[in-house]
Scaffold this motif. Structure first.
Motif: not given
Length: 412
Positions: A126-127, A218-222, A224, A248, A252, A294, A297
């Motif tokens: 992770t980051q 959930n985080n927006n990157y999840k 799809t 975020s 978005i 989601t 993920y």
């Protein structure tokens, strides 16, 4: 949906490539040195000992470790936020060491000097990962847990902590690690998290007085295209319903509003939540009616939070570890009716719940009842079972036994 072999093997190959580019495995020195005391020394390493989902889950576990049998260390890096969460971690371990200013080599030596027996990587790829420390074999036994939901695809992580929903036995072949199978859920929970007592209502968040409130924080990157398409179909067939999302940034919001229009949905039916202090964030769940997970993920800590506040979570289970997290939580709450296995089934159930308030109320009542007895929210039980695992893998190492899968039986 990817086939099982594609879904898991692709992740493993990516991890192996990543490892090959960045890391070189080193041998641990001094594995058989005499022990100076009989306590097992365990160390948790993370760049996320702050206001972060990993810390929100694991804090009570560190407090509950049996100090008569274990010495517990936390090695941290990243910005020192002086947050309540970081202070709690500091107070829950025998020694807290900030290694932010140390090189990987210097940090490795410092931790080795403590004589750590078991090191737990809470970050993986992770980051803020510092995987080289584990590639240096900072401890004779090394475990990946919680922060990274997949195989590390390397030879320096011995185990990962799982359960048979998260990683079915037939899927083990796709992981480089051996499984420590917990008797219940893989995920630890914090019973001490504080929820605001402030009375919150729909009006506080710009939500209409009537209509079903679906949410997903959930985080927006999840999100799809496939899952968003399902959400729009759900709104289409549940009159007056709204979808409450975390956003975020403004881009978005604009993108999702435009997508809603493309599906023929009034963008006013999308409500966007701002970031709140953690206690108010938890209280906010009580305004919603159903959490839409989601896929591929899933929600992890977010699902745990929602369920802990009494909000049902509808999930769609896939093949990979990341797509089976919420299913594991729901199984441990005896709520299989909230687990689906295709987006078509997921969509149908969400519509069914939205159009049948009594059925949704029944699910909420069942969740509230099961919370009190479920092992999911029994941190003390989880700690005892995990310590049983630690003792066994330590015994195996001391006996020179091969690293193999481990099934933990419930302690009585």
């Amino acid at each position: 949906m990817l086939a099982l072999s594609d879904d898991l093997a692709l992740q493993k190959r990516a991890a192996q490539i990543y490892v090959g580019k960045r890391y070189q495995t080193q041998q641990f020195i001094g594995l058989n040195q005499p022990r100076k005391n009989q306590k097992i020394k365990i160390a948790y390493l993370s760049g996320d000992f702050r206001n972060h989902p990993v810390t929100h889950l694991i804090a009570e576990l560190l407090e509950l470790h049996d100090r008569s049998q274990y010495e517990v260390y936390a090695f941290a890096w990243g910005a020192d936020s002086q947050s309540r969460e970081r202070k709690r971690i500091k107070n829950s371990v025998d020694e807290f060491v900030d290694i932010s200013e140390l090189s990987d080599s210097a940090a490795t030596q410092l931790i080795k000097n403590r004589g750590v027996d078991i090191a737990i990587d809470l970050g993986g790829y992770t980051q803020l990962s510092r995987t080289q420390i584990f590639a240096n074999r900072v401890a004779p036994i090394q475990i990946s847990y919680l922060g990274y939901m997949g195989t590390m695809g390397c030879d320096f992580i011995d185990y990962t902590i799982a359960d048979e929903v998260l990683v079915p036995i037939e899927n083990c072949q796709h992981y480089s690690e051996k499984m420590i199978y917990m008797p219940h859920c893989f995920q630890v929970s914090d019973r001490q998290r504080e929820m605001s007592s402030k009375k919150l209502d729909r009006v506080d968040f710009g939500i209409p007085d009537t209509g079903v409130v679906y949410c997903c924080f959930n985080n927006n990157y999840k999100i799809t295209p496939e899952i968003f398409s399902s959400w729009m179909n759900i709104l289409k067939y549940v009159e007056g319903s709204i979808l409450w999302l975390h956003a975020s940034n403004q881009s978005i919001i604009e993108n999702l509003n435009n997508e809603a229009i493309r599906f023929g949905i009034d963008p006013q039916r999308l409500v966007f939540a701002e970031t709140l202090p953690h206690a108010e964030y938890l209280a906010r769940y009580q305004v919603a009616d159903l959490f839409l997970d989601t896929m591929p993920y899933n929600a992890g800590t977010t699902a745990n939070d929602a369920l802990w506040t009494g909000l049902p979570v509808l999930t769609c289970m896939g093949n990979s570890m990341a797509s089976r997290m919420a299913g594991s939580l729901l199984k441990n709450l005896d709520l299989p009716e909230l687990i689906t296995y295709s987006l078509a089934e997921y969509q149908t159930k969400a519509i069914e719940f939205g159009n049948d308030p009594q059925k949704l109320k029944s699910i909420r009542n069942k969740l509230e009842k099961n919370k009190a007895t479920s092992p999911l929210f029994n941190a003390a039980l989880f700690a005892r079972n995990l310590e049983s695992a630690y003792r066994e893998i330590y015994r195996r190492h001391e006996a020179g036994e091969k690293v193999e899968h481990l099934h933990i039986k419930e302690l009585t």
